[in-house]
Design a protein around this motif. Sequence first.
Motif, PDB file in Angstrom:
ATOM      1  N   GLY A 407       2.495   3.107  18.588  1.00 27.97           N
ATOM      2  CA  GLY A 407       1.858   4.405  18.366  1.00 27.97           C
ATOM      3  C   GLY A 407       0.439   4.268  17.860  1.00 27.97           C
ATOM      4  O   GLY A 407      -0.178   3.207  17.998  1.00 27.97           O
ATOM      5  N   TRP A 409      -2.353   4.377  14.798  1.00 27.00           N
ATOM      6  CA  TRP A 409      -2.423   4.008  13.381  1.00 27.00           C
ATOM      7  C   TRP A 409      -2.536   5.256  12.484  1.00 27.00           C
ATOM      8  O   TRP A 409      -3.488   6.024  12.611  1.00 27.00           O
ATOM      9  CB  TRP A 409      -3.614   3.087  13.158  1.00 27.00           C
ATOM     10  N   ARG A 411      -1.169   8.067  12.452  1.00 27.06           N
ATOM     11  CA  ARG A 411      -1.256   9.380  13.083  1.00 27.06           C
ATOM     12  C   ARG A 411       0.083   9.759  13.705  1.00 27.06           C
ATOM     13  O   ARG A 411       0.251   9.725  14.913  1.00 27.06           O
ATOM     14  CB  ARG A 411      -2.339   9.357  14.174  1.00 27.06           C
ATOM     15  N   GLU A 412       1.024  10.146  12.852  1.00 31.23           N
ATOM     16  CA  GLU A 412       2.347  10.478  13.365  1.00 31.23           C
ATOM     17  C   GLU A 412       2.312  11.636  14.350  1.00 31.23           C
ATOM     18  O   GLU A 412       3.044  11.661  15.331  1.00 31.23           O
ATOM     19  CB  GLU A 412       3.282  10.828  12.215  1.00 31.23           C
ATOM     20  N   ASP A 413       1.438  12.626  14.059  1.00 31.88           N
ATOM     21  CA  ASP A 413       1.386  13.807  14.921  1.00 31.88           C
ATOM     22  C   ASP A 413       0.984  13.449  16.348  1.00 31.88           C
ATOM     23  O   ASP A 413       1.692  13.755  17.304  1.00 31.88           O
ATOM     24  CB  ASP A 413       0.434  14.852  14.325  1.00 31.88           C
ATOM     25  N   THR A 415       0.922  10.503  17.666  1.00 30.41           N
ATOM     26  CA  THR A 415       1.866   9.518  18.202  1.00 30.41           C
ATOM     27  C   THR A 415       3.020  10.242  18.888  1.00 30.41           C
ATOM     28  O   THR A 415       3.426   9.884  19.989  1.00 30.41           O
ATOM     29  CB  THR A 415       2.393   8.609  17.075  1.00 30.41           C
ATOM     30  N   ARG A 416       3.520  11.296  18.240  1.00 29.38           N
ATOM     31  CA  ARG A 416       4.649  12.042  18.825  1.00 29.38           C
ATOM     32  C   ARG A 416       4.285  12.715  20.138  1.00 29.38           C
ATOM     33  O   ARG A 416       5.135  12.918  20.991  1.00 29.38           O
ATOM     34  CB  ARG A 416       5.178  13.082  17.829  1.00 29.38           C
TER      35      ARG A 416
END
Lengths: 592, 93
Positions: A407, A409, A411-413, A415-416
């Motif tokens: 994903g 770095w 940045r979960e949002d 990445t999703r």
Amino acid sequence: MTVRLADKGNFRTAFYDSMALGPDRPAVILLREGGPSEGETLTYRMLGEEAERRARWLRTRLPVGSRVVLALPTSRELVVDFVGCLLAGMVAVPLPEPESSAEAARRFASVLRDSGAGLVLARREDLPGTDPKGISGPPLSTPAAPLPDGDIEVAPEDLATPGPADPVVLQYTSGSTGDPKGVVVTGGSMLANVDAYSRQLGLGPGDRFGGWLPLHHDMGLFALLGAALLLGGSCALMPPTAFLKRPAEWLAMMDRHSVTVTAAPNFALDMCIRGISEEAAKDIDLSRLRLLINGSEPIHAPVMTGFMERFARNGFRPEAMCPGYGLAEVTVYVTSSPPDAMPRVIVADNDGIGRGELILADEGRQLVSCDVSVGLTVRIVDPATHEALPEDRIGEIWLRGPSVTAGYWGREDVTRETFGHTTADGETGWLRTGDLGALHEGEIYVTGRQKEVLIVHGRNVWPQDLEAEAREAHDALAGLVGAAFSVLAPDERPVLVHEVRPGLDEAALTGVVRTVQRHISRAMGVSLGNILLVRRGQIRRTTSGKIQRGVMRQRLLAGELRIVHAKLEPGVRALLDEAARGTAPELAGEAR
Amino acid sequence: MSEPAESAPAAQTKELEEFITAKVAHYLQTSQDAIDPELSLTEYGLDSLYAVSLCGDIEDAFHTSVPLTLIWDYDTVRSLAAAVSANLQEAAS
């Protein structure tokens, strides 16, 4: 039975296995612009010793897992620092030198913040001394921190190597300057990807990789240098500008150093055809080159075949041309045609492509096969319904397998949005590439792009960066809105449609366009040959203010824009004229 | 003595102009007549990559160093020829 690369677990093990094949074999050969043609050779032993010293030096300063920005030109120090980072368990963040362009400087500053870098390795002259743009925080090592003599005391446990799930490299080619996204390459994804790449193409310790791609480009870092070091081969590297100034030097270097594997984007082949004289090429022997991976930008079939024909007299075998497909989100490599077969080109009906169907025809668009991926599972998916599509239907390319990175770095949002998707029939764990393509007889044909990025000379260029630079270039655009996208004419050409302030005469508008072109060329290295100025309110946006670049492309090609002033390249002008007559072929990107 | 010393740079500038025009026309795949020496190369749509190649071409033909920044600062055939010529004069003096 040898252990497969993918199962070696980490870089250190693989690297020392490579060294065990012969410590005095060459690992890396570095060439300088204007330097001697034999270059500077680093054997595995030399590289290992220097890199271990760098690794210990890093470990006395930073905890394991720290991000280390490598903003260095192609050089011995860059190779040593990169290997040193991996041996130390640091996360390497390769970037262009900040002084190479205004865009590079801004990107450098934004990546420093986003990656939370603990250290920058760069040459002093490349670091802006008193920079207001926020280059501060991590200590700047200078000049690329000379290696200390003798041993540095570090306890063995401090050099513990990271596991397969730990990050090893952040690749910042996937986001705009304002919204940087660092692809997290893990030890596992790197080893799996190079493993798949080597199995698909039959690569091994006998191969000499080589080329001019920079190491801040995924294809330079992993398809050339990384693959060489992990497979026990060797790699000859020359600086990108040496190639751009004298394209013949790339070919001469491959002959001089018996390179068997190289990689380059489409534009480089075009430069060789146009920029190498008969005289400059006459003594170059390319018969030992086993494969040239043609990737990282859309492949233009006539350029590919043009290169094959032109350099056949230099011993270049047509089978060595390997059109490929890849992206940073899977480390680098997805698939390419094999080194022992001619590249396959099909002709598909333009209207069919427009409707999302691949229909073979006598006339239409030439598409190049990238064969079948060995390391990744591929699905063509309807981007709206997420249903897997059958053969000959065009959809978004989805990928699954161990090469897929972890994903973006921090940045979960985002990445999703890209990773971990599920098809309509419930298969999980898919990467959405944003690229469009179809399977034909099982082989991948890339047809376009759903994401908004433009690809200029193998480099990702984000439309928001182009639009922002344009606004900065001239007062007449300040505070207004623009949309950048590309059209196929017939190769991919960047276009900017921008609102302009009223009250300017023709001469003034010509001046605006000229200023914007010069500014973008200097700041970003992009020659923007197509600029259309429109009145305020013509750029479509969503209710939330997002610029609808796909809609703007459609409106332009449908002749629906009221244009105040236009500067167009001949190919794009012809495309718009055709569109105006209602015979428009299919368009790039086809955002649907 | 002063007359040839003055016309030598002018002749060299002209030679440079002709050389650059020919190269630009080649990269743009157009005729040399179509190149206006006073117009910006970017405006002709000369790709920035070919601008780099142009530096290499001039370096090889005139045995001088042409930094990339020179093409950015002097981006017409005429001004670039004059700038390279001035560099050559300086090196010779």
